[in-house]
Design a protein around this motif. Sequence first.
Motif, PDB file in Angstrom:
ATOM      1  N   ASN A   1     -18.461   5.528  -2.653  1.00  0.00           N
ATOM      2  CA  ASN A   1     -19.429   4.480  -2.352  1.00  0.00           C
ATOM      3  C   ASN A   1     -20.840   5.058  -2.220  1.00  0.00           C
ATOM      4  O   ASN A   1     -21.827   4.448  -2.638  1.00  0.00           O
TER       5      ASN A   1
ATOM      6  N   GLU B   1      -9.984  -3.328   5.565  1.00  0.00           N
ATOM      7  CA  GLU B   1      -8.726  -4.061   5.577  1.00  0.00           C
ATOM      8  C   GLU B   1      -7.538  -3.122   5.769  1.00  0.00           C
ATOM      9  O   GLU B   1      -6.616  -3.413   6.533  1.00  0.00           O
ATOM     10  N   ARG B   2      -7.555  -1.983   5.081  1.00  0.00           N
ATOM     11  CA  ARG B   2      -6.457  -1.036   5.235  1.00  0.00           C
ATOM     12  C   ARG B   2      -6.437  -0.438   6.639  1.00  0.00           C
ATOM     13  O   ARG B   2      -5.376  -0.150   7.194  1.00  0.00           O
TER      14      ARG B   2
ATOM     15  N   LEU C   1     -17.533  -3.083  -2.224  1.00  0.00           N
ATOM     16  CA  LEU C   1     -16.179  -3.578  -2.056  1.00  0.00           C
ATOM     17  C   LEU C   1     -15.270  -2.483  -1.527  1.00  0.00           C
ATOM     18  O   LEU C   1     -14.246  -2.751  -0.928  1.00  0.00           O
ATOM     19  N   GLY C   2     -15.665  -1.230  -1.749  1.00  0.00           N
ATOM     20  CA  GLY C   2     -14.895  -0.129  -1.196  1.00  0.00           C
ATOM     21  C   GLY C   2     -14.843  -0.193   0.319  1.00  0.00           C
ATOM     22  O   GLY C   2     -13.812   0.085   0.919  1.00  0.00           O
TER      23      GLY C   2
ATOM     24  N   GLN D   1      -7.640   8.831   1.589  1.00  0.00           N
ATOM     25  CA  GLN D   1      -8.086   7.821   0.625  1.00  0.00           C
ATOM     26  C   GLN D   1      -9.358   7.136   1.091  1.00  0.00           C
ATOM     27  O   GLN D   1     -10.254   6.843   0.281  1.00  0.00           O
TER      28      GLN D   1
ATOM     29  N   THR E   1       0.833  -1.207   0.000  1.00  0.00           N
ATOM     30  CA  THR E   1       0.000   0.000   0.000  1.00  0.00           C
ATOM     31  C   THR E   1       0.868   1.257   0.000  1.00  0.00           C
ATOM     32  O   THR E   1       0.597   2.219  -0.729  1.00  0.00           O
TER      33      THR E   1
ATOM     34  N   GLU F   1     -12.874   7.078  -0.853  1.00  0.00           N
ATOM     35  CA  GLU F   1     -13.514   5.808  -1.200  1.00  0.00           C
ATOM     36  C   GLU F   1     -14.938   5.732  -0.658  1.00  0.00           C
ATOM     37  O   GLU F   1     -15.862   5.273  -1.341  1.00  0.00           O
TER      38      GLU F   1
ATOM     39  N   LEU G   1     -15.017  -2.904   2.193  1.00  0.00           N
ATOM     40  CA  LEU G   1     -14.110  -3.980   2.578  1.00  0.00           C
ATOM     41  C   LEU G   1     -12.660  -3.533   2.463  1.00  0.00           C
ATOM     42  O   LEU G   1     -11.834  -3.820   3.325  1.00  0.00           O
ATOM     43  N   SER G   2     -12.367  -2.829   1.391  1.00  0.00           N
ATOM     44  CA  SER G   2     -11.004  -2.345   1.186  1.00  0.00           C
ATOM     45  C   SER G   2     -10.602  -1.380   2.295  1.00  0.00           C
ATOM     46  O   SER G   2      -9.491  -1.463   2.830  1.00  0.00           O
ATOM     47  N   VAL G   3     -11.491  -0.464   2.644  1.00  0.00           N
ATOM     48  CA  VAL G   3     -11.201   0.488   3.713  1.00  0.00           C
ATOM     49  C   VAL G   3     -11.004  -0.241   5.032  1.00  0.00           C
ATOM     50  O   VAL G   3     -10.079   0.069   5.797  1.00  0.00           O
TER      51      VAL G   3
END
Length: 444
Positions: A206, A260-261, A253-254, A198, A82, A202, A256-258
Amino acid sequence: MTRGDDERRSRQAEEAAAIVDALVNHQVDAVVGRGGVALLRLKEIEETLRRGYRELEAKLEERTAEARRRAEQLQALALQLTEAEERERRRLAMLLHDELQQQLVAMRLHVDILRARLPDESVAPILDKLHELCQDTIRASRSLSMELSPPMLYHEGLPTALRWLATTMQEKHRLTVEVEAAADAGPQDERLQVFLFQAARELLFNITKHAGVDQARLRLARLDGDIVVEVEDRGCGFDPRTLHDSVEPVTGLGLLSVRERAELLGAAFEIDSAPGRGARVILRWREPSGVAETPPVESAVPLPQPTEEAEPAADPAEGLRVLLVDDHAVVRHGLRLLLEQEADVIVVGEAEDGAAGVEAAQRLRPDVVVMDVAMPVLDGVEATRRITAASPGVRVIGLSVFDNADAEQRMREAGAQHYLAKTGPSEALLAAVRGPAGGARSGD
């Protein structure tokens, strides 16, 4: 049944009870029948079971530690990936800003010079078209660099970047974002600062895709020692429990990405939503105590003191004395050519950073300083503050590739009388150089 049988059974029961009691109390290791065959080996069996359990427990601990170690390695690799992605995005954005955009600005200045020097009507349409193409290319390049990595995130901080993001969401996606961001709410950790920006972007994307509304709320604050970012809408909402199970982008999915980060950086991630009542996503991060404050850039160069000698008044016959302060030589060259074709303007000097600009202003005593905003060593805001403090009669004109309301406000608070976009018309710059204080702002 005879009396003898009863006595035998009673005796057997007593013997059995005595055997069980002896085994339970660990008085014997085994019970052996008449044929010499071991009927029970409780102590040996118990010890074998205990040993097997200890070995199994040790293997379980070993495998758990290995799984934890691999998970930490995977987390570290994901975080490095990342960060590498962000470094590359920032490198490309800086390349666009520091090279391509500045060259395009210089090209447009040269086109403007030709337009002034070649009034031939047959050439004018061609030069007008070149000017238009330069402007369009600058705008496209600027938009791309901002999408990759907005420079105000690094130069001006997270609150300013979030306000810019809200403006962009309105212009590009017709999403009106109400922003509440305290000036001191941003984190010191640059990685977290980038992540929160970010993440906010995101989450707003969404909303535009799935919430079915044209309004949202974005908040950055410090609460009970935590840095908190909230993104809220009053759209269709969803069941957060489906976020973990669904692979459809309808649930985002945004998100989920947020999430995880956030976990990679040790930030808490919360969702408050339900079908029909909108959604609120909260990111919380506890900044470690004792984080050192980044020393202000202005401490690198001492504030010049006003000289006792009075500044000489501008000689109308000589013309307005102008100092150019910009870290891009190609832009300074274009500005010099543009200004020097004016009979009433003299360019008395150039400086490639804010600190050099402060020194040059004290030495050359210009009437006007044309000041770039984003520069190394000392930025245009602090350089303007120092110049106007030392020489109140000097007029400063702020210049920037980015038409940024926050940057304009900071420049004006520092003492600048104008704030112009480098992509704006050359006539606006010439008017600002000649004009009185408080000239109108010009965009591109």
